[in-house]
Design a protein around this motif. Structure first.
Motif, PDB file in Angstrom:
ATOM      1  N   UNK A   1       0.357  -1.296  -0.038  1.00 15.77           N
ATOM      2  CA  UNK A   1      -0.310  -0.266   0.361  1.00 15.77           C
ATOM      3  C   UNK A   1       1.058   1.578   0.005  1.00 15.77           C
ATOM      4  N   UNK A   2       2.153   1.081   0.715  1.00 16.32           N
ATOM      5  CA  UNK A   2       2.495   2.752   0.682  1.00 16.32           C
ATOM      6  C   UNK A   2       3.325   2.416  -0.439  1.00 16.32           C
ATOM      7  N   UNK A   3       3.678   1.638  -1.671  1.00 16.58           N
ATOM      8  CA  UNK A   3       4.401   2.195  -2.952  1.00 16.58           C
ATOM      9  C   UNK A   3       3.877   3.036  -3.168  1.00 16.58           C
ATOM     10  N   UNK A   4       2.243   2.983  -3.464  1.00 19.12           N
ATOM     11  CA  UNK A   4       1.296   2.914  -4.409  1.00 19.12           C
ATOM     12  C   UNK A   4       1.586   4.411  -4.999  1.00 19.12           C
ATOM     13  N   UNK A   5       1.416   5.981  -3.050  1.00 18.45           N
ATOM     14  CA  UNK A   5       1.226   6.956  -4.375  1.00 18.45           C
ATOM     15  C   UNK A   5       2.751   7.853  -4.701  1.00 18.45           C
ATOM     16  N   UNK A   6       3.995   6.377  -5.222  1.00 15.64           N
ATOM     17  CA  UNK A   6       5.283   6.565  -5.636  1.00 15.64           C
ATOM     18  C   UNK A   6       4.789   6.216  -7.036  1.00 15.64           C
ATOM     19  N   UNK A   7       3.958   4.995  -7.340  1.00 19.37           N
ATOM     20  CA  UNK A   7       3.721   4.567  -8.648  1.00 19.37           C
ATOM     21  C   UNK A   7       3.157   5.167  -9.278  1.00 19.37           C
ATOM     22  N   UNK A   8       2.310   5.543  -8.367  1.00 19.33           N
ATOM     23  CA  UNK A   8       0.780   6.425  -9.586  1.00 19.33           C
ATOM     24  C   UNK A   8       1.805   7.642 -10.352  1.00 19.33           C
ATOM     25  N   UNK A   9       2.792   8.744  -9.209  1.00 22.90           N
ATOM     26  CA  UNK A   9       3.379   9.334  -9.691  1.00 22.90           C
ATOM     27  C   UNK A   9       4.373   9.172 -11.204  1.00 22.90           C
ATOM     28  N   UNK A  10       4.539   7.335 -10.753  1.00 22.44           N
ATOM     29  CA  UNK A  10       5.366   7.071 -11.881  1.00 22.44           C
ATOM     30  C   UNK A  10       4.507   6.996 -13.444  1.00 22.44           C
ATOM     31  N   UNK A  11       2.815   6.823 -13.541  1.00 23.24           N
ATOM     32  CA  UNK A  11       2.206   6.726 -14.232  1.00 23.24           C
ATOM     33  C   UNK A  11       2.448   8.071 -14.857  1.00 23.24           C
ATOM     34  N   UNK A  12       2.242   9.242 -14.201  1.00 21.34           N
ATOM     35  CA  UNK A  12       2.446  10.594 -14.925  1.00 21.34           C
ATOM     36  C   UNK A  12       3.799  10.647 -15.355  1.00 21.34           C
ATOM     37  N   UNK A  13       4.846  10.496 -15.314  1.00 20.26           N
ATOM     38  CA  UNK A  13       6.006  10.394 -15.574  1.00 20.26           C
ATOM     39  C   UNK A  13       6.245  10.019 -16.301  1.00 20.26           C
ATOM     40  N   UNK A  14       5.326   8.809 -17.047  1.00 21.23           N
ATOM     41  CA  UNK A  14       5.447   7.980 -18.106  1.00 21.23           C
ATOM     42  C   UNK A  14       4.607   8.971 -19.058  1.00 21.23           C
ATOM     43  N   UNK A  15       3.515   8.883 -18.799  1.00 21.30           N
ATOM     44  CA  UNK A  15       2.338  10.136 -19.790  1.00 21.30           C
ATOM     45  C   UNK A  15       2.996  11.117 -20.358  1.00 21.30           C
ATOM     46  N   UNK A  16       4.118  12.067 -19.230  1.00 20.19           N
ATOM     47  CA  UNK A  16       4.916  12.460 -20.306  1.00 20.19           C
ATOM     48  C   UNK A  16       5.948  12.399 -21.293  1.00 20.19           C
ATOM     49  N   UNK A  17       6.631  11.887 -20.675  1.00 21.87           N
ATOM     50  CA  UNK A  17       7.760  10.538 -21.313  1.00 21.87           C
ATOM     51  C   UNK A  17       7.053  10.300 -22.883  1.00 21.87           C
ATOM     52  N   UNK A  18       5.938   9.512 -23.157  1.00 26.76           N
ATOM     53  CA  UNK A  18       5.251   9.373 -24.070  1.00 26.76           C
ATOM     54  C   UNK A  18       4.992  10.842 -25.193  1.00 26.76           C
TER      55      UNK A  18
END
Lengths: 50, 477
Positions: free
Chosen positions: B321-338
């Motif tokens: 559960x504690x991984x989730x906030x960071x993982x959500x940010x990862x998807x934002x980073x990925x969207x920006x990169x794409x």
């Protein structure tokens, strides 16, 4: 419109009448195998008309 | 005039500098300026429920809304004219049933459970054996809690016959060669494809074969055959070498990255960067997984799917559960990169950001989901039938076999009845028509019920939908 822009989307309501043929791809056969993702798929009937 | 308060059916969120407004029930997607974005929730209390779209926001109510203290505050910040103009625009969306639209599918869902059962896809476990020893493998190194074994040609043929016989009027039939590692039983795969090609002509069907492989045994002869016959190839690779090797070693412990990467590059190139995926799994050990996706992009792959491991919470690699906030940010980073890469002229497709807004699935599909246990079944090397590959080995879910057909019709019916309305937490979720209730196996594994939910998976799914829609908004300008 000035304050809001609407993207082109398929109207779900119309698809109630048009849909349900079942020819579309099965979700897990694409690339996931561990999660169900449906929204990314395309309708076989609509795309075959392209 | 007093109206009943409306149940929220509009999802608003900010992502990548965009104000996105998703009208859940109609599927309409809007991009709003700051004024309209703030005005929408203030209108919500004035929307008349259970009425025709054009009656939900009568003209006379507009003046009441404009007099609302919160709306007057908006007028002070923007301007009274702008607020009126924006409100009128939003009213036109309400009138056209593209904002604050109502759920009209609930009555329809019963007919889905009563629909005739047809099977249209099989996951064919041609090998319950594997030449890798992946630490997160739900198949226990290919054995699926059973013994190592390969599917015989006879069982495979019977499976294809079973599919044809149970497919009703469906023409397109899908067969995924899966394992374990299907290339460990390649001769049978080839002969089954040849058999399927004969049978499809006789039965007026169209087989779409796919292959999911770890790449260890991939060679030019296999690739040539696969490119001719397989509509998709899924190549398992996790991303950066150290990440991949840590989770996907050979049985002796050495990493498999260097062995599989060249073959996967050949797959991508020989298929002209289409109809394949490099598919990875991220875990608690690489919560910076956007770097793995970017690594795969840098290696030249354009079709990429990397998704969270599904594992019991007690496993050290399970997503916490504690991984989730960071993982959500990862998807934002990925969207920006794409977006960045696309602007530079480099196309890349991330599977979980794919979304077809214009020609996506019909409501029947969106409500009923993946079809596991009814339209989609997994077949073991001995011909046993399970609701999907993730249930294989759990004999509580053994449904029958390809020789005698479905014996546990109760199981089939329970899967068939499973939809977004039978899952309590889906009912109010904005993403319900994109994930269609999620994975039954995940639900079962985490809640003990196929109608339950896996909360971490849902949080990640919602974020992926938000990013996917934002990318559409950004690329549609």
């Amino acid at each position: 419109m000035k304050h809001i822009r609407t993207l082109n989307t398929r109207d779900y309501r119309k698809s109630v009448k048009q849909g349900g043929c079942g020819e579309c791809q099965t979700s897990c056969q694409s690339a996931c195998k561990t999660s169900c993702t449906v929204g990314n798929q395309s309708c076989e009937t609509l795309t075959s008309k392209r | 005039m007093v109206f009943k308060r409306y149940i929220p059916v509009v999802h608003r969120y900010k992502n990548g500098g965009y104000n996105i407004v998703l009208d859940v029930e109609s599927g309409a997607v809007h991009v709003a300026d700051d004024l309209a974005y703030e005005l929408i929730p203030l209108m919500e209390g004035y929307i008349k429920k259970d009425s025709k779209p054009e009656e939900r926001l009568p003209d006379e109510v507009l003046e009441t809304i404009l007099a609302d203290p919160s709306v007057r505050e908006l007028a002070d910040r923007f301007s009274p004219d702008a607020v009126r103009e924006s409100l009128e625009e939003l009213k036109s969306l309400v009138d056209s049933d593209a904002l604050f639209s109502e759920d009209t599918y609930r009555a329809y869902v019963g007919s889905l459970a009563n629909r005739p059962t047809v099977v249209k896809a099989l996951c064919l476990h041609v090998a319950h054996d594997c030449n890798l020893s992946c630490k997160y493998c739900f198949a226990s190194e290919g054995e699926y809690k059973g013994k190592r074994e390969l599917m015989s040609l006879e069982v495979g043929k019977k499976a294809l016959d079973f599919l044809i016989e149970n497919s009703g009027s469906r023409r397109n039939l899908e067969v995924d060669f899966f394992g374990g590692e299907p290339l460990m039983n390649w001769q049978v795969v080839k002969e089954l494809v040849e058999y399927g090609r004969r049978r499809e002509k006789e039965a007026d069907k169209n087989f779409r074969f796919t292959l999911t492989t770890n790449g260890v045994l991939l060679n030019d002869e296999i690739l040539e055959f696969a490119n001719r016959e397989m509509s998709n190839i899924v190549c398992s690779i996790d991303g950066r070498k150290e990440v991949h090797d840590a989770m996907r070693p050979f049985r002796g412990g050495q990493g498999s990255y260097d062995r599989v990467l060249p073959g996967f590059k050949k797959v991508a190139a020989s298929r002209n960067q289409n109809n394949y995926y490099v598919r990875g799994t991220y875990t608690h050990f690489n919560t910076d997984f956007s770097r793995d996706v970017i690594h795969l992009m840098d290696e030249g792959f354009e079709q990429i799917s990397v998704e969270p491991v599904v594992a019991p919470p007690e496993m050290d690699y399970a997503i916490k559960e504690e991984d989730v906030p960071g993982l959500l940010e990862q998807y934002d980073l990925l969207a920006d990169e794409i977006i960045k890469r696309r602007k530079e002229g480099h196309f890349v497709n991330f599977f979980h950001f794919m979304i077809d807004l214009e020609q996506g699935p019909c409501v029947a599909k969106r409500l009923s989901g993946c079809g596991s246990g009814c339209e989609y079944l997994a077949v073991t090397p001995t011909g046993d039938l399970y609701p999907c590959h993730q249930f294989v080995g759990n004999t509580d879910f053994l449904m029958g076999n390809v020789f005698e057909g479905i014996k546990r019709t109760d199981l089939r019916d329970s899967f068939k009845a499973c939809n977004v309305y039978t899952k309590e937490s889906c009912d109010t979720c904005f993403a319900k028509f994109y994930c269609s209730g999620g994975c039954a196996a995940n639900s079962y594994n985490f809640s003990g019920d196929i109608n339950g939910t896996y909360d971490i998976g849902c949080q990640l799914q919602r974020k992926r939908v938000e990013c996917a829609i934002r990318i559409k908004a950004q690329t549609s300008e």
